[in-house]
Write a protein that holds these residues in place. Structure first.
Motif, PDB file in Angstrom:
ATOM      1  N   GLU A   7       0.810  -1.222   0.000  1.00  0.00           N
ATOM      2  CA  GLU A   7       0.000   0.000   0.000  1.00  0.00           C
ATOM      3  C   GLU A   7       0.844   1.274   0.000  1.00  0.00           C
ATOM      4  O   GLU A   7       0.335   2.358  -0.245  1.00  0.00           O
ATOM      5  N   GLU A   8       2.147   1.140   0.214  1.00  0.00           N
ATOM      6  CA  GLU A   8       3.050   2.294   0.176  1.00  0.00           C
ATOM      7  C   GLU A   8       3.800   2.409  -1.152  1.00  0.00           C
ATOM      8  O   GLU A   8       4.540   3.359  -1.376  1.00  0.00           O
ATOM      9  N   MET A   9       3.624   1.426  -2.033  1.00  0.00           N
ATOM     10  CA  MET A   9       4.374   1.401  -3.292  1.00  0.00           C
ATOM     11  C   MET A   9       3.769   2.333  -4.336  1.00  0.00           C
ATOM     12  O   MET A   9       2.552   2.454  -4.434  1.00  0.00           O
ATOM     13  N   SER A  10       4.662   2.918  -5.117  1.00  0.00           N
ATOM     14  CA  SER A  10       4.215   3.646  -6.294  1.00  0.00           C
ATOM     15  C   SER A  10       3.814   2.620  -7.346  1.00  0.00           C
ATOM     16  O   SER A  10       4.135   1.427  -7.230  1.00  0.00           O
ATOM     17  N   PHE A  11       3.143   3.079  -8.394  1.00  0.00           N
ATOM     18  CA  PHE A  11       2.785   2.175  -9.492  1.00  0.00           C
ATOM     19  C   PHE A  11       4.037   1.531 -10.075  1.00  0.00           C
ATOM     20  O   PHE A  11       4.081   0.318 -10.296  1.00  0.00           O
ATOM     21  N   GLU A  12       5.063   2.343 -10.297  1.00  0.00           N
ATOM     22  CA  GLU A  12       6.282   1.852 -10.931  1.00  0.00           C
ATOM     23  C   GLU A  12       6.970   0.782 -10.080  1.00  0.00           C
ATOM     24  O   GLU A  12       7.432  -0.232 -10.600  1.00  0.00           O
ATOM     25  N   ASP A  13       7.038   1.013  -8.767  1.00  0.00           N
ATOM     26  CA  ASP A  13       7.653   0.024  -7.883  1.00  0.00           C
ATOM     27  C   ASP A  13       6.839  -1.271  -7.854  1.00  0.00           C
ATOM     28  O   ASP A  13       7.401  -2.362  -7.878  1.00  0.00           O
ATOM     29  N   ALA A  14       5.526  -1.130  -7.799  1.00  0.00           N
ATOM     30  CA  ALA A  14       4.657  -2.306  -7.750  1.00  0.00           C
ATOM     31  C   ALA A  14       4.764  -3.131  -9.034  1.00  0.00           C
ATOM     32  O   ALA A  14       4.834  -4.357  -8.980  1.00  0.00           O
ATOM     33  N   ILE A  15       4.795  -2.469 -10.180  1.00  0.00           N
ATOM     34  CA  ILE A  15       4.865  -3.206 -11.443  1.00  0.00           C
ATOM     35  C   ILE A  15       6.220  -3.902 -11.589  1.00  0.00           C
ATOM     36  O   ILE A  15       6.291  -5.039 -12.069  1.00  0.00           O
ATOM     37  N   ARG A  16       7.288  -3.244 -11.127  1.00  0.00           N
ATOM     38  CA  ARG A  16       8.623  -3.882 -11.184  1.00  0.00           C
ATOM     39  C   ARG A  16       8.653  -5.140 -10.312  1.00  0.00           C
ATOM     40  O   ARG A  16       9.156  -6.185 -10.721  1.00  0.00           O
ATOM     41  N   GLU A  17       8.104  -5.026  -9.106  1.00  0.00           N
ATOM     42  CA  GLU A  17       8.108  -6.189  -8.228  1.00  0.00           C
ATOM     43  C   GLU A  17       7.193  -7.291  -8.777  1.00  0.00           C
ATOM     44  O   GLU A  17       7.516  -8.469  -8.693  1.00  0.00           O
ATOM     45  N   LEU A  18       6.073  -6.900  -9.350  1.00  0.00           N
ATOM     46  CA  LEU A  18       5.173  -7.890  -9.947  1.00  0.00           C
ATOM     47  C   LEU A  18       5.885  -8.656 -11.062  1.00  0.00           C
ATOM     48  O   LEU A  18       5.751  -9.877 -11.170  1.00  0.00           O
ATOM     49  N   GLU A  19       6.664  -7.956 -11.869  1.00  0.00           N
ATOM     50  CA  GLU A  19       7.426  -8.622 -12.927  1.00  0.00           C
ATOM     51  C   GLU A  19       8.423  -9.628 -12.340  1.00  0.00           C
ATOM     52  O   GLU A  19       8.592 -10.725 -12.877  1.00  0.00           O
ATOM     53  N   LYS A  20       9.050  -9.271 -11.225  1.00  0.00           N
ATOM     54  CA  LYS A  20       9.985 -10.198 -10.576  1.00  0.00           C
ATOM     55  C   LYS A  20       9.257 -11.435 -10.051  1.00  0.00           C
ATOM     56  O   LYS A  20       9.749 -12.550 -10.181  1.00  0.00           O
ATOM     57  N   VAL A  21       8.098 -11.215  -9.451  1.00  0.00           N
ATOM     58  CA  VAL A  21       7.310 -12.328  -8.926  1.00  0.00           C
ATOM     59  C   VAL A  21       6.924 -13.276 -10.055  1.00  0.00           C
ATOM     60  O   VAL A  21       7.072 -14.491  -9.941  1.00  0.00           O
ATOM     61  N   VAL A  22       6.440 -12.730 -11.161  1.00  0.00           N
ATOM     62  CA  VAL A  22       6.038 -13.559 -12.302  1.00  0.00           C
ATOM     63  C   VAL A  22       7.230 -14.347 -12.835  1.00  0.00           C
ATOM     64  O   VAL A  22       7.120 -15.545 -13.123  1.00  0.00           O
ATOM     65  N   THR A  23       8.379 -13.712 -12.920  1.00  0.00           N
ATOM     66  CA  THR A  23       9.584 -14.391 -13.402  1.00  0.00           C
ATOM     67  C   THR A  23       9.943 -15.559 -12.491  1.00  0.00           C
ATOM     68  O   THR A  23      10.237 -16.655 -12.968  1.00  0.00           O
ATOM     69  N   GLN A  24       9.897 -15.326 -11.174  1.00  0.00           N
ATOM     70  CA  GLN A  24      10.228 -16.400 -10.234  1.00  0.00           C
ATOM     71  C   GLN A  24       9.248 -17.562 -10.361  1.00  0.00           C
ATOM     72  O   GLN A  24       9.652 -18.728 -10.346  1.00  0.00           O
ATOM     73  N   LEU A  25       7.968 -17.245 -10.481  1.00  0.00           N
ATOM     74  CA  LEU A  25       6.960 -18.301 -10.603  1.00  0.00           C
ATOM     75  C   LEU A  25       7.099 -19.045 -11.928  1.00  0.00           C
ATOM     76  O   LEU A  25       6.931 -20.260 -11.971  1.00  0.00           O
ATOM     77  N   ASP A  26       7.413 -18.322 -12.998  1.00  0.00           N
ATOM     78  CA  ASP A  26       7.581 -18.951 -14.310  1.00  0.00           C
ATOM     79  C   ASP A  26       8.737 -19.937 -14.332  1.00  0.00           C
ATOM     80  O   ASP A  26       8.676 -20.962 -15.017  1.00  0.00           O
TER      81      ASP A  26
END
Length: 80
Positions: A7-26
């Protein structure tokens, strides 16, 4: 290092972390329990990104234009 509260993340920070999460899961190299935690964090990050995008869309929708199509200001967005 502690995770930043979503809830403290900017859009840019959240999208970057989401990309990392997807990569790890993939990659499939994460244990099942960790995969579940990553998936849950990814879902929360996705929701944060969607909320920030909606907020931006509402702000853009509130921009007022004059007769020539020039921006003249913005009306306040209710609830923000």
């Amino acid at each position: 290092m502690a995770e930043t509260p979503i809830e403290e993340m900017s859009f840019e920070d959240a999208i970057r972390e989401l990309e990392k999460v997807v990569t790890q899961l993939d990659r499939g190299e994460v244990a099942l329990e960790d995969s579940i935690k990553l998936y849950e964090r990814g879902a929360a990050l996705k929701a944060r990104c969607e909320a920030k995008l909606k907020e931006a869309e509402e702000k853009v929708a509130q921009i007022t234009l004059d007769a020539t199509g020039e921006a003249t200001g913005a009306k306040p967005v209710e609830g923000l």
